[in-house]
Write a protein that holds these residues in place. Structure first.
Motif, PDB file in Angstrom:
ATOM      1  N   LEU A 512       0.827  -1.202   0.000  1.00 60.15           N
ATOM      2  CA  LEU A 512       0.000   0.000   0.000  1.00 60.15           C
ATOM      3  C   LEU A 512       0.861   1.251   0.000  1.00 60.15           C
ATOM      4  O   LEU A 512       0.641   2.188  -0.783  1.00 60.15           O
ATOM      5  CB  LEU A 512      -0.922  -0.002   1.218  1.00 60.15           C
ATOM      6  CG  LEU A 512      -1.817   1.229   1.371  1.00 60.15           C
ATOM      7  CD1 LEU A 512      -2.797   1.344   0.212  1.00 60.15           C
ATOM      8  CD2 LEU A 512      -2.560   1.178   2.715  1.00 60.15           C
ATOM      9  N   HIS A 513       1.879   1.276   0.869  1.00 55.66           N
ATOM     10  CA  HIS A 513       2.763   2.442   0.949  1.00 55.66           C
ATOM     11  C   HIS A 513       3.506   2.647  -0.365  1.00 55.66           C
ATOM     12  O   HIS A 513       3.602   3.781  -0.867  1.00 55.66           O
ATOM     13  CB  HIS A 513       3.765   2.244   2.090  1.00 55.66           C
ATOM     14  CG  HIS A 513       4.815   3.321   2.160  1.00 55.66           C
ATOM     15  ND1 HIS A 513       4.556   4.583   2.637  1.00 55.66           N
ATOM     16  CD2 HIS A 513       6.128   3.320   1.766  1.00 55.66           C
ATOM     17  CE1 HIS A 513       5.645   5.316   2.565  1.00 55.66           C
ATOM     18  NE2 HIS A 513       6.625   4.574   2.035  1.00 55.66           N
ATOM     19  N   GLN A 514       4.008   1.557  -0.949  1.00 56.41           N
ATOM     20  CA  GLN A 514       4.746   1.676  -2.199  1.00 56.41           C
ATOM     21  C   GLN A 514       3.857   2.149  -3.331  1.00 56.41           C
ATOM     22  O   GLN A 514       4.290   2.890  -4.219  1.00 56.41           O
ATOM     23  CB  GLN A 514       5.382   0.326  -2.559  1.00 56.41           C
ATOM     24  CG  GLN A 514       6.329   0.386  -3.766  1.00 56.41           C
ATOM     25  CD  GLN A 514       7.484   1.342  -3.534  1.00 56.41           C
ATOM     26  OE1 GLN A 514       8.133   1.313  -2.484  1.00 56.41           O
ATOM     27  NE2 GLN A 514       7.741   2.226  -4.500  1.00 56.41           N
ATOM     28  N   ALA A 515       2.586   1.745  -3.297  1.00 55.07           N
ATOM     29  CA  ALA A 515       1.648   2.183  -4.328  1.00 55.07           C
ATOM     30  C   ALA A 515       1.497   3.704  -4.317  1.00 55.07           C
ATOM     31  O   ALA A 515       1.546   4.352  -5.377  1.00 55.07           O
ATOM     32  CB  ALA A 515       0.294   1.507  -4.145  1.00 55.07           C
ATOM     33  N   PHE A 516       1.328   4.296  -3.138  1.00 49.38           N
ATOM     34  CA  PHE A 516       1.196   5.755  -3.060  1.00 49.38           C
ATOM     35  C   PHE A 516       2.486   6.446  -3.507  1.00 49.38           C
ATOM     36  O   PHE A 516       2.437   7.510  -4.139  1.00 49.38           O
ATOM     37  CB  PHE A 516       0.820   6.175  -1.642  1.00 49.38           C
ATOM     38  CG  PHE A 516      -0.652   6.047  -1.354  1.00 49.38           C
ATOM     39  CD1 PHE A 516      -1.560   6.970  -1.858  1.00 49.38           C
ATOM     40  CD2 PHE A 516      -1.142   4.995  -0.600  1.00 49.38           C
ATOM     41  CE1 PHE A 516      -2.922   6.854  -1.610  1.00 49.38           C
ATOM     42  CE2 PHE A 516      -2.505   4.866  -0.337  1.00 49.38           C
ATOM     43  CZ  PHE A 516      -3.401   5.794  -0.849  1.00 49.38           C
TER      44      PHE A 516
END
Length: 624
Positions: A512-516
């Protein structure tokens, strides 16, 4: 609007006729000169062979010498003004050609042939660089198709006219001179109606050294990997076409048993096929730059090239057939079909490549990239000529050379598609989407032509990203659930398209963090990013509440937001309409009619998740 409507628009029609008349004159002059040498002057076979082999070399030489300079001219100065100077140069060249025709001065005509090579060299970068300035993005494929069709037909008609006029006993040279001068004058008059096309790099520092500028132009052409490989694809098209066309006279005489009328017929079939394929590109691509057609074109070139070998691998039993007798002979219609379809698939192959180069290259360097393309084209044409001559000396006949070229086409295509997987990805997407759906797009003009933007859309089926990929004019980075991203086969498509996998906070916080982070980096780089703010597929056909992730993205990177809506997907293949108790029934709406509606961009400051949800709901309406 049909692409043929462009022929009624001043921003396109005068240019179209100017370039078509120039292509006609090139062809008519060259063929008239060959007919003069071969049939009007009583030269020996050796002398005729010398002139006919020297002529192509002289015509192609200026592309090596002056293409880089021509690319600079087209960037630095207003293009229409250069076109008019080029057409005046053509009138002067044809006036000199008249002296050579009437006086039977072949050496003089070879000088004029070199001049016509210069004419084509200077006009080449303008020919393709002016289209993106004159046409809307949705018209680019259709415009290129018309130009390719016009060029093929002009070359064909010029060839037949140049041959026929020069062979008129006694007065052929006079008719040929009058024709070429008259067409050049009409071409100049047409050029006077072309609207201005401003310089794209007026501050460009001009380099008069052709060697160093050629090196620089080739370096510029190679800077964008995808564009460079599209250029290689175009150059391979010229290699394949040169090999094919060079063998046709011998193929006609030995394998088909035909006379000159049959040779004209086979050239006509190939030219008409290419023109038809070029025109079909707009319809098949949905007025987008659809490079998914390129692998389809490559497949067709190989398939029908191999069948051309299989249709008539040996010598004909009867010689001297005219075109009527040839068509009446057994097996001839298979050859007619092969030659025509090779042309059709050549159109599928080359038109999207030219449109791709025009769409992906910065305007202030497009003319130089086209110049680099012309240099590589000329190189591949020379190599193709040597290739064909070498195979002939080794004992290969025309059908065997066709077979070898078709097999080589597979190798080259595989190499290009391996270097740039986007070609193959677009092909898979194009086939899947056009097999499963019938799509109508409304509002595509609202999609920003450049710069970053966030696209938001409702989420109805697993095919949504593919549908959008196949219909958006610009490449977009899709944010998608990581389990969909990892679906076999489609994983290649999504990875090649640089989709961004995302997971829920409880599933995988790191993903999730990498997606943002990836979304922000893409927007910072001026790319389009598309998200499905519902967070999952609809379970009942209704739009679920939009999650606040969209607001988080915009807080960090305030870019324009483009609301979009997919209509008609509920109940189609891979939506959840037919899901029951964890099992999936056979889809009831194969080839569903689907619509994509694109709204006008909105400033980041004016939107929230709730506002976007409401707008997408309005766009979708009741057509779930």
């Amino acid at each position: 609007m049909s692409q043929f409507a462009l022929l009624g628009r001043r921003r396109f029609a005068p240019f179209f006729w100017t370039q078509a008349l120039g292509a006609f004159n090139d062809s008519a002059f060259r063929n008239a000169m060959v007919m003069l040498a071969a049939f009007q002057m009583g030269l020996s076979d050796r002398e005729v062979g010398l002139y006919t082999n020297l002529a192509p070399a002289l015509f192609i030489l200026p592309f090596f010498l002056f293409s880089a300079t021509a690319g600079q001219l087209a960037e630095k100065f207003e293009k229409t003004r250069i076109i008019r100077f080029v057409k005046l140069f053509e009138i002067a060249a044809m006036a000199l050609a008249a002296y050579g025709f009437i006086g039977h001065h072949l050496a003089f005509l070879l000088v004029v042939l070199f001049m016509m090579g210069v004419h084509s060299t200077v006009f080449g970068p303008i020919k393709y660089a002016i289209l993106p300035q004159a046409l809307q993005p949705s018209e680019l494929v259709g415009g290129n198709g018309l130009v390719e069709m016009g060029t093929q037909m002009a070359i064909l008609i010029g060839m037949m006219t140049g041959n026929a006029l020069m062979l008129i006993t006694g007065i052929g040279p006079h008719f040929s001179a009058a024709l070429t001068i008259g067409v050049a004058v009409i071409g100049y008059i047409a050029s006077r109606f072309i609207p201005p096309a401003p310089a794209t790099a007026p501050d460009l520092r001009f380099n008069w050294n052709p060697v160093t500028e050629t090196v620089r132009v080739l370096r510029i052409t190679g800077e964008d990997r995808a564009v460079f490989n599209a250029v290689l694809g175009i150059s391979w098209f010229w290699f394949f076409g040169t090999v094919l066309v060079a063998q046709l006279p011998l193929y006609t005489r030995i394998n088909l048993g035909g006379d000159g009328s049959v040779n004209t017929l086979v050239l006509t079939l190939f030219s008409i096929g290419t023109g038809v394929g070029a025109l079909m590109c707009e319809k098949m691509s949905g007025k987008r730059v659809e490079i998914g057609l390129v692998p389809l074109g490559a497949f067709g070139l190989t398939a029908f090239g191999i069948d051309l070998f299989l249709a008539r691998p040996g010598s004909a039993a009867v010689r001297g057939l005219d075109w009527h007798a040839f068509l009446a002979a057994s097996g001839s219609w298979r050859i007619v079909l092969d030659l025509t379809l090779i042309g059709v698939f050549a159109g599928f192959y080359v038109v999207p490549l030219f449109a791709f180069v025009q769409a992906r290259t910065q305007r202030d360097r497009l003319s130089r990239v086209i110049a680099g393309n012309n240099i590589l084209n000329a190189l591949l044409i020379v190599i193709a000529s040597v290739f064909g001559l070498g195979l002939g000396m080794l004992g290969f006949n025309a059908p065997q050379i066709f077979l070898l070229a078709a097999v080589l086409n597979v190798v080259v295509a595989a190499y290009i598609f391996t270097l740039v997987p986007e070609f193959l990805m677009r092909f898979i997407t194009w086939v899947l989407v056009n097999t499963l759906y019938r799509i109508r797009v409304d509002g595509m003009q609202n999609l920003p032509e450049e710069g970053a933007a966030l696209l938001v859309c409702n989420h109805v089926s697993f095919m949504d990203p593919l549908l959008l990929m196949a219909n958006l004019r610009r490449p977009a980075r899709f944010v998608m659930y990581y389990k969909i991203f990892n679906v076999p086969l489609l994983h290649f498509v999504f990875k090649t398209a640089k989709a961004i996998p995302i997971a829920g906070q409880k599933e995988d916080p790191a993903v999730l963090h990498q997606a943002f982070e990836d979304v922000d980096a893409a927007l910072a780089n001026g790319e389009l990013v598309c998200i499905f703010p519902e967070g999952g597929l609809t379970k009942d056909g209704n739009i679920a509440p939009f999650r606040p992730g969209v607001e988080k993205i915009l807080e960090r990177r305030p870019v324009p937001v483009v609301p979009m809506a997919l209509r008609g997907l509920w109940g189609s293949v891979w939506s959840r309409h037919d899901s029951m108790m964890g099992r999936t029934r056979l889809p009831r709406r194969f080839r569903a009619r689907v619509e994509l509606v694109v709204d006008a961009p909105r400033p980041a400051a004016e939107v929230t998740a709730a506002v976007l949800e409401q707008r997408v709901q309005v766009l979708r309406g009741d057509f779930a």
